[in-house]
Scaffold this motif. Sequence first.
Motif, PDB file in Angstrom:
ATOM      1  N   VAL A 215       0.844  -1.195   0.000  1.00 48.19           N
ATOM      2  CA  VAL A 215       0.000   0.000   0.000  1.00 48.19           C
ATOM      3  C   VAL A 215       0.878   1.243   0.000  1.00 48.19           C
ATOM      4  CG1 VAL A 215      -1.772   1.278   1.282  1.00 48.19           C
ATOM      5  CG2 VAL A 215      -1.847  -1.234   1.189  1.00 48.19           C
ATOM      6  N   GLY A 216       0.481   2.241  -0.784  1.00 51.21           N
ATOM      7  CA  GLY A 216       1.300   3.450  -0.863  1.00 51.21           C
ATOM      8  C   GLY A 216       0.491   4.648  -1.311  1.00 51.21           C
ATOM      9  N   SER A 217       1.140   5.558  -1.997  1.00 47.41           N
ATOM     10  CA  SER A 217       0.546   6.827  -2.402  1.00 47.41           C
ATOM     11  C   SER A 217      -0.541   6.623  -3.453  1.00 47.41           C
ATOM     12  CB  SER A 217       1.648   7.734  -2.965  1.00 47.41           C
ATOM     13  OG  SER A 217       1.085   8.835  -3.636  1.00 47.41           O
ATOM     14  N   LEU A 218      -1.513   7.542  -3.438  1.00 51.10           N
ATOM     15  CA  LEU A 218      -2.541   7.526  -4.475  1.00 51.10           C
ATOM     16  C   LEU A 218      -1.974   7.915  -5.835  1.00 51.10           C
ATOM     17  CD1 LEU A 218      -5.591   9.119  -2.602  1.00 51.10           C
ATOM     18  CD2 LEU A 218      -5.128   6.699  -3.033  1.00 51.10           C
ATOM     19  N   ASP A 219      -0.743   8.409  -5.850  1.00 44.38           N
ATOM     20  CA  ASP A 219      -0.111   8.785  -7.116  1.00 44.38           C
ATOM     21  C   ASP A 219       0.578   7.613  -7.809  1.00 44.38           C
ATOM     22  OD1 ASP A 219      -0.862  11.453  -6.834  1.00 44.38           O
ATOM     23  OD2 ASP A 219       0.931  11.941  -5.664  1.00 44.38           O
ATOM     24  N   LEU A 220       0.579   6.440  -7.174  1.00 43.13           N
ATOM     25  CA  LEU A 220       1.182   5.270  -7.806  1.00 43.13           C
ATOM     26  C   LEU A 220       0.443   4.925  -9.099  1.00 43.13           C
ATOM     27  CD1 LEU A 220       1.727   2.991  -4.672  1.00 43.13           C
ATOM     28  CD2 LEU A 220       3.534   3.869  -6.176  1.00 43.13           C
ATOM     29  N   PRO A 221       1.137   4.330 -10.085  1.00 45.32           N
ATOM     30  CA  PRO A 221       0.447   3.937 -11.324  1.00 45.32           C
ATOM     31  C   PRO A 221      -0.721   3.001 -11.031  1.00 45.32           C
ATOM     32  CG  PRO A 221       2.827   3.767 -11.581  1.00 45.32           C
ATOM     33  CD  PRO A 221       2.578   4.029 -10.121  1.00 45.32           C
ATOM     34  N   GLY A 222      -1.803   3.154 -11.799  1.00 42.63           N
ATOM     35  CA  GLY A 222      -2.976   2.317 -11.620  1.00 42.63           C
ATOM     36  C   GLY A 222      -2.931   1.066 -12.478  1.00 42.63           C
ATOM     37  N   ALA A 223      -4.080   0.417 -12.579  1.00 41.68           N
ATOM     38  CA  ALA A 223      -4.148  -0.842 -13.318  1.00 41.68           C
ATOM     39  C   ALA A 223      -4.006  -0.646 -14.825  1.00 41.68           C
ATOM     40  CB  ALA A 223      -5.459  -1.557 -13.005  1.00 41.68           C
ATOM     41  N   ARG A 224      -4.221   0.565 -15.304  1.00 42.26           N
ATOM     42  CA  ARG A 224      -4.043   0.802 -16.744  1.00 42.26           C
ATOM     43  C   ARG A 224      -2.614   0.472 -17.168  1.00 42.26           C
ATOM     44  NH1 ARG A 224      -7.409   3.461 -20.639  1.00 42.26           N
ATOM     45  NH2 ARG A 224      -6.485   2.901 -22.632  1.00 42.26           N
ATOM     46  N   SER A 225      -1.672   0.600 -16.231  1.00 43.98           N
ATOM     47  CA  SER A 225      -0.265   0.319 -16.558  1.00 43.98           C
ATOM     48  C   SER A 225      -0.007  -1.175 -16.756  1.00 43.98           C
ATOM     49  CB  SER A 225       0.644   0.857 -15.448  1.00 43.98           C
ATOM     50  OG  SER A 225       0.438   0.155 -14.226  1.00 43.98           O
ATOM     51  N   ILE A 226      -0.992  -2.015 -16.407  1.00 47.18           N
ATOM     52  CA  ILE A 226      -0.808  -3.470 -16.563  1.00 47.18           C
ATOM     53  C   ILE A 226      -1.007  -3.891 -18.012  1.00 47.18           C
ATOM     54  CG2 ILE A 226      -1.649  -5.743 -15.827  1.00 47.18           C
ATOM     55  CD1 ILE A 226      -2.547  -4.438 -13.212  1.00 47.18           C
ATOM     56  N   ALA A 227      -1.855  -3.188 -18.750  1.00 40.88           N
ATOM     57  CA  ALA A 227      -2.131  -3.554 -20.137  1.00 40.88           C
ATOM     58  C   ALA A 227      -0.855  -3.451 -20.967  1.00 40.88           C
ATOM     59  CB  ALA A 227      -3.215  -2.648 -20.719  1.00 40.88           C
ATOM     60  N   ARG A 228      -0.553  -4.508 -21.691  1.00 40.18           N
ATOM     61  CA  ARG A 228       0.685  -4.537 -22.489  1.00 40.18           C
ATOM     62  C   ARG A 228       0.571  -3.601 -23.688  1.00 40.18           C
ATOM     63  NH1 ARG A 228       2.405 -10.229 -22.998  1.00 40.18           N
ATOM     64  NH2 ARG A 228       3.620  -9.738 -21.153  1.00 40.18           N
ATOM     65  N   ALA A 229       1.621  -2.849 -23.937  1.00 45.95           N
ATOM     66  CA  ALA A 229       1.641  -1.914 -25.065  1.00 45.95           C
ATOM     67  C   ALA A 229       1.595  -2.684 -26.382  1.00 45.95           C
ATOM     68  CB  ALA A 229       2.906  -1.053 -25.006  1.00 45.95           C
ATOM     69  N   ALA A 230       0.992  -2.076 -27.392  1.00 44.21           N
ATOM     70  CA  ALA A 230       0.816  -2.743 -28.682  1.00 44.21           C
ATOM     71  C   ALA A 230       2.144  -3.218 -29.264  1.00 44.21           C
ATOM     72  CB  ALA A 230       0.112  -1.798 -29.654  1.00 44.21           C
ATOM     73  N   GLU A 231       3.186  -2.391 -29.121  1.00 48.08           N
ATOM     74  CA  GLU A 231       4.476  -2.765 -29.713  1.00 48.08           C
ATOM     75  C   GLU A 231       5.133  -3.950 -29.016  1.00 48.08           C
ATOM     76  OE1 GLU A 231       5.159   0.901 -27.043  1.00 48.08           O
ATOM     77  OE2 GLU A 231       3.661   0.162 -28.477  1.00 48.08           O
TER      78      GLU A 231
END
Length: 267
Positions: A215-231
């Motif tokens: 658990v940490g700051s609310l500024d931490l990256p969210g779950a959107r960062s889990i989606a793999r980039a197209a490239e």
Amino acid sequence: MLSIWAPGGIPEVTEGDDLAALVLAACERAGTPLEAGDVVVVTSKVVSKAEGRVRPEELRDAAFAEETVRTVATRERAGGGATRIVESRLGIVGASAGIDASNAAPGTVLLLPIDPDASARALAEALGAATGGPIGVILSDTLGRAWRDGQTDVAIGAAGIRVFDELAGQVDAAGRPLRVTRPCLADELAAAADLVKGKTRRLPVAIVRGAAEMVGSLDLPGARSIARAAEDDLFRLGTDEAYAQGYADGYDEGTAEASGPDVEDDE
């Protein structure tokens, strides 16, 4: 040691309901008040209900079109209909863009929240203010997995929690360097929480205690960062779709070669 439980007594959620208040009240009734450092895992469907992401069943196809960015694979089912794997506007690759009729009122379907990370952040902020310390929040939904039967819950929204455990650069128990190891903590907690929530028990929320280091700051990256980039995606299309695309590309190239280069008429 992790402890995970699902407080009962959360009523049917409707548009405009205060989810933070419902979670806090359920924990109090269960005799296990929420504490700083806890992680709250919430089924995304109740967030969708609270945010009014409900559509009549007859508008399902229109909602599907709105939510879909790219078709990955389509398979006709023997009994009629089709399974459609698509990339949603949230970057999630799954069936039907996350639109689902299960646990929805008769004649309706539920869409995923507009911004699951923002929804998680608002809930984490409200719960943190009530408990006097940081609270991690995960919004979970059910997905299938490539190459494996069955489904599991994953994180589609997250706030106030480290979604990855960055182990690259460390060494394993035998002293060997870890180069790419990166467990997805948010997905692991979402799956663990579903063991106590389930799909048929009317328990949409689970509390995880003992994971305060995540658990940490609310500024931490969210779950959107889990989606793999197209490239970085090696499997952008289903097998039939990839074959059809390759055939079409090859046909176009062959047609262009057969026609020969353009020749100017000097006369």
